[in-house]
Motif scaffolding. Structure first.
Motif, short mmCIF file in Angstrom:
data_model
loop_
_atom_site.label_atom_id
_atom_site.label_comp_id
_atom_site.label_asym_id
_atom_site.label_seq_id
_atom_site.Cartn_x
_atom_site.Cartn_y
_atom_site.Cartn_z
N GLU A 120 0.83 -1.21 0.00
CA GLU A 120 0.00 0.00 0.00
C GLU A 120 0.87 1.26 0.00
N SER A 121 1.92 1.25 0.80
CA SER A 121 2.79 2.43 0.85
C SER A 121 3.53 2.65 -0.46
N TRP A 122 3.77 1.58 -1.21
CA TRP A 122 4.42 1.70 -2.52
C TRP A 122 3.44 2.07 -3.63
N GLY A 123 2.15 2.09 -3.31
CA GLY A 123 1.15 2.38 -4.33
C GLY A 123 0.94 1.22 -5.28
N ARG A 124 1.21 0.00 -4.80
CA ARG A 124 1.03 -1.20 -5.63
C ARG A 124 -0.20 -1.97 -5.14
N PRO A 125 -0.99 -2.50 -6.07
CA PRO A 125 -2.18 -3.25 -5.64
C PRO A 125 -1.80 -4.51 -4.88
N LYS A 126 -2.66 -4.90 -3.95
CA LYS A 126 -2.38 -6.08 -3.13
C LYS A 126 -2.61 -7.39 -3.88
N SER A 127 -3.31 -7.33 -4.99
CA SER A 127 -3.49 -8.51 -5.84
C SER A 127 -3.24 -8.10 -7.29
N SER A 128 -2.99 -9.09 -8.12
CA SER A 128 -2.64 -8.80 -9.51
C SER A 128 -2.99 -9.98 -10.39
N ASP A 129 -3.15 -9.70 -11.67
CA ASP A 129 -3.39 -10.76 -12.65
C ASP A 129 -2.08 -11.38 -13.13
N ARG A 130 -0.95 -10.86 -12.68
CA ARG A 130 0.34 -11.41 -13.09
C ARG A 130 0.47 -12.84 -12.55
N PRO A 131 1.13 -13.72 -13.29
CA PRO A 131 1.30 -15.11 -12.80
C PRO A 131 2.06 -15.16 -11.49
#
Length: 215
Positions: free
Chosen positions: A107-118
């Protein structure tokens, strides 16, 4: 006051004002970092890239930890053995806390906690889910159903075996992150995680031996 003194008073005030402004400018120059310094510190504190080991590990290990906590809760309610319940509590407390830290960093990095990436793409070998097992080491839905149905010694042995496999894969992921992450947070957490899980693998081997079972 003489006319000459009255005439000189504005000049004194003006001189004082100029001096005060000069002092403020000097203080600002000393206290405030230069633009180059600010830019440099911003570069070192930039969030890791979406494709980085830091982000990938934080996401994947959060999921890995979530299942470990789930299995620990399951065995806690299916045995009265003090040593197994103590191990379960340790896993619940430690891995739930670590999971919270990793989700907080995302969250602090501004990255989503889930992703469609493998999953595990950041390690160079992406994987696909099989029977609910999202990554190597994770229990399948079938194995979790077996654990839910078991009790006593049967549940203890199954839990210890499943958690041993879970920890082995988790330690491998942690070692990979400790070696390739760019943030101190992930490097330090992953290194400590690998050591702790390897220690618990050894403990669980002894517990399985006490129950006449093998890993």
């Amino acid at each position: 006051m003489t006319p000459a003194a009255r005439a000189s008073r504005p000049l004194v005030w003006a001189g004082a004002a100029v001096f005060a402004v000069a002092v403020v400018l000097v203080l600002l120059t000393v206290v405030r970092p230069s633009a180059a310094s600010t830019a440099g510190s911003g570069a070192t504190e930039a969030a890791p890239a979406e494709s980085s080991a830091d982000v990938g590990f934080a996401r994947d290990m959060s999921v890995h930890h979530q299942q470990a906590v789930e299995m620990a809760f399951l065995i806690r309610d299916r045995t009265t053995d003090a040593s197994v319940r103590r191990l379960a509590y340790d896993i619940i407390n430690t891995q739930a806390n670590q999971r919270g830290m990793m989700l907080g960093w995302l969250e602090s990095w501004g990255r989503p906690k889930s992703s469609d990436r493998p999953r595990m793409e950041w390690m160079g070998h992406p994987v696909t889910a099989s029977d609910g097992s999202l990554m190597p080491g994770m229990a399948t839905d079938t194995e979790l159903d077996e654990l839910r149905a078991a009790k006593g010694r049967e549940a203890e042995v199954l839990f210890l075996r499943l958690m041993t496999v879970h920890h082995r894969a988790g330690a491998e992921m942690a070692r990979a992150a400790a070696g390739s992450a760019v943030t101190d947070e992930i490097r330090h957490l992953a290194a400590g995680m690998a050591r702790a899980q390897e220690s618990e693998i050894s403990l669980m081997a002894d517990m399985l031996e006490e129950r006449g079972a093998t890993p």
